[in-house]
Scaffold this motif. Structure first.
Motif, short mmCIF file in Angstrom:
data_model
loop_
_atom_site.label_atom_id
_atom_site.label_comp_id
_atom_site.label_asym_id
_atom_site.label_seq_id
_atom_site.Cartn_x
_atom_site.Cartn_y
_atom_site.Cartn_z
N GLN A 140 0.83 -1.21 0.00
CA GLN A 140 0.00 0.00 0.00
C GLN A 140 0.86 1.26 0.00
O GLN A 140 0.57 2.22 -0.70
CB GLN A 140 -0.92 -0.02 1.22
CG GLN A 140 -1.88 1.17 1.28
CD GLN A 140 -2.78 1.12 2.49
OE1 GLN A 140 -2.70 0.17 3.28
NE2 GLN A 140 -3.63 2.10 2.64
N LYS A 141 1.96 1.23 0.82
CA LYS A 141 2.85 2.38 0.84
C LYS A 141 3.49 2.61 -0.53
O LYS A 141 3.59 3.75 -1.01
CB LYS A 141 3.96 2.14 1.87
CG LYS A 141 3.51 2.27 3.30
CD LYS A 141 3.34 3.73 3.70
CE LYS A 141 3.03 3.86 5.17
NZ LYS A 141 2.82 5.27 5.55
N GLN A 142 3.91 1.53 -1.16
CA GLN A 142 4.50 1.66 -2.49
C GLN A 142 3.50 2.22 -3.49
O GLN A 142 3.84 3.05 -4.34
CB GLN A 142 5.03 0.31 -2.96
CG GLN A 142 6.22 -0.20 -2.16
CD GLN A 142 6.63 -1.59 -2.55
OE1 GLN A 142 5.88 -2.30 -3.23
NE2 GLN A 142 7.82 -2.02 -2.13
N GLN A 143 2.26 1.75 -3.38
CA GLN A 143 1.22 2.26 -4.27
C GLN A 143 1.01 3.76 -4.06
O GLN A 143 0.82 4.52 -5.01
CB GLN A 143 -0.10 1.52 -4.03
CG GLN A 143 -0.10 0.08 -4.54
CD GLN A 143 -0.20 0.02 -6.05
OE1 GLN A 143 0.63 0.57 -6.77
NE2 GLN A 143 -1.22 -0.66 -6.54
N ARG A 176 1.55 9.28 -5.91
CA ARG A 176 2.01 10.66 -5.77
C ARG A 176 2.95 11.05 -6.90
O ARG A 176 2.88 12.17 -7.44
CB ARG A 176 2.72 10.84 -4.42
CG ARG A 176 1.77 10.96 -3.24
CD ARG A 176 2.44 11.66 -2.07
NE ARG A 176 3.51 10.83 -1.52
CZ ARG A 176 3.35 9.98 -0.51
NH1 ARG A 176 2.15 9.82 0.03
NH2 ARG A 176 4.37 9.30 -0.05
N ALA A 177 3.83 10.12 -7.27
CA ALA A 177 4.74 10.41 -8.39
C ALA A 177 3.96 10.59 -9.69
O ALA A 177 4.28 11.47 -10.51
CB ALA A 177 5.75 9.27 -8.54
N GLU A 225 0.71 16.74 -13.27
CA GLU A 225 0.68 18.19 -13.06
C GLU A 225 1.77 18.88 -13.87
O GLU A 225 1.54 19.96 -14.45
CB GLU A 225 0.83 18.49 -11.57
CG GLU A 225 -0.36 18.05 -10.73
CD GLU A 225 -0.12 18.27 -9.25
OE1 GLU A 225 1.01 18.73 -8.90
OE2 GLU A 225 -1.03 18.00 -8.44
N GLU A 226 2.96 18.27 -13.91
CA GLU A 226 4.05 18.87 -14.67
C GLU A 226 3.73 18.87 -16.16
O GLU A 226 3.99 19.85 -16.88
CB GLU A 226 5.34 18.08 -14.42
CG GLU A 226 6.57 18.64 -15.12
CD GLU A 226 6.98 19.99 -14.61
OE1 GLU A 226 7.73 20.67 -15.32
OE2 GLU A 226 6.53 20.38 -13.51
N GLU A 227 3.13 17.76 -16.65
CA GLU A 227 2.75 17.70 -18.07
C GLU A 227 1.68 18.74 -18.39
O GLU A 227 1.72 19.37 -19.46
CB GLU A 227 2.25 16.30 -18.41
CG GLU A 227 3.35 15.25 -18.42
CD GLU A 227 2.81 13.86 -18.69
OE1 GLU A 227 1.57 13.71 -18.71
OE2 GLU A 227 3.62 12.93 -18.89
#
Length: 415
Positions: free
Chosen positions: A185-188, A193-194, A200-202
């Protein structure tokens, strides 16, 4: 007053002990040390507990981590410095071995950490020492906490050393590590978030590109407007110059007729005309031979098309129906190519086709007009062909405008 530190006379660094002075001398080759009553600064970060030995070090820590609160514990850590040289390590070991009082010294061991988290950190590129130290001090709570700890303490002098704890500390029950489901779950969450950050950057980059496209579009429209305005002024100036030239030519012809008339009367022995009966025309103003400041440019494609259609109508002015049929046929050819540029059947015309010959081919100027549109004779002049890469929509649009004007204007080609 007893000295609290050793000060390097070469660089001014304060050192807590003779051992530090020796290490500083080995690293810098400085050999001038004096005893100082100034204590070594000890600023402890309130947030993470990292000690800083100078204002510069605390400023770097603040810039790297954002922690701004420090507790000044210089007075607590200050103690008189011993100027005795440290004994060699071998001697110390021998003394400890011969002294039974040290037999009760606590044993220091590497703390136990979550092996699964340790493997994941090593796969991410961190060394075993850094990963072990990060997991131990972050409480084995997860990858993200350990990675953040490494970033915050990457400048610690012992960052690449395995942490050591006493057996008593080691025997304490470790904090429960995360289950595989919680780790997943943490990895997900990290991946999500990434992903959101990348989206957002795109979006931001797309907005910037859209602004740039709008700016370039406005510049192109403004450049086109200026070019059209200059073209309009050029045409007006050209027509004005043509009218003035025509006026001067008429005046020369009139003057020449007057001179010829007077010469004939003289040869016939007739007296000159009575000036009172015939008012002599005022002599034309002297024509100054000067070059026009208007730049001479070759006729545009639209002007050439208009002249071609005008000649076609003049050459066949006795058959208006045939001329109108030719204009409509040419208009159809231009429209078909403009709307279907990829269709080869609209871009290839057989010159020997009876219908084509009757409507366009037999009329002088018809084939010339198609050549102005981009058609070329191929296969020994048997076909007119317009290659796909040479299809110019602007030229075809101009051809359509000129043909529409020729069809709808009853006075086209008359004047």
């Amino acid at each position: 007053m007893a000295g609290l530190s050793l000060k390097c006379g070469d660089c001014g660094t304060l050192l807590k002990s003779v051992e530090e002075a020796q290490e500083h001398a080995e690293q810098t080759k400085h050999a001038n040390f004096v005893e100082s009553t100034e204590a070594v600064l000890n600023l402890v970060c309130v947030t993470c507990g990292k000690p800083c030995r100078s204002k510069t070090e605390s400023d770097l820590h603040t810039k790297r981590t954002g922690h701004t609160e420090f507790a000044d514990k210089t007075s607590e850590a200050a103690k008189p410095i011993s100027l005795e040289a440290p004994k060699p390590k071998d001697d110390v070991d021998m003394l400890e071995a011969g002294d039974g009082s040290n037999s009760n010294k606590e044993e220091m061991v590497v703390p136990e950490v979550d092996q699964q988290l340790l493997m994941q950190l090593e796969e991410m590129g961190f060394s075993k020492e850094r990963a072990t130290r990060a997991l131990h001090y972050s409480g084995n709570v997860g990858i993200e906490a350990a990675a953040n700890w490494i970033v915050e303490h990457e400048n610690d002098p012992d960052i690449d050393q395995l942490p050591l704890v006493s057996v008593t500390t080691k025997s304490e029950a470790p904090k429960p590590s995360l289950t595989p489901e919680e780790i997943h779950q943490k990895q997900q969450e990290l991946r999500e978030r990434a992903r959101k950050k990348k989206e957002e950057e795109e979006k931001r980059m797309e907005r910037e590109r859209e602004k740039e496209r709008i700016r370039v579009g406005k510049e192109l429209l403004e450049a086109k407007r200026i070019e059209e305005e200059n073209e309009r002024k050029r045409i007006i100036a050209l027509r004005k110059a043509e009218k003035e030239e025509e006026k001067r030519a008429r005046e020369k012809i009139r003057q020449k007729l007057e001179e010829d008339k007077a010469e004939r009367r003289r040869k016939l022995g007739l007296p000159p005309e009575d000036p009172a009966a015939v008012k002599p025309s005022a002599p034309p103003p002297p024509v100054e031979e000067k070059k026009s400041s208007l730049p001479v440019r070759p006729a545009t494609k639209a002007e050439q098309m208009r002249e071609c259609l005008r000649n076609l109508k003049q050459n066949h002015k006795d058959n208006d129906a045939k001329v109108k049929t030719a204009f409509n046929t040419l208009f159809t050819y231009a429209k078909n190519v403009a709307t279907n540029p990829n269709e080869e059947k609209f871009r290839k015309i057989k010159l020997s086709n009876p219908a084509f010959q009757d409507r366009v081919g037999n009329l002088k100027g018809g084939i010339e007009f198609l050549e102005l549109c981009g058609f070329e004779k191929i296969e020994g002049g048997e076909f007119l062909y317009l290659p796909r890469e040479k299809v110019d929509t602007a030229v075809l649009q101009s051809a359509g405008n000129e043909l529409s004007s020729a069809i709808n204007n009853p006075f086209f080609g008359v004047l």
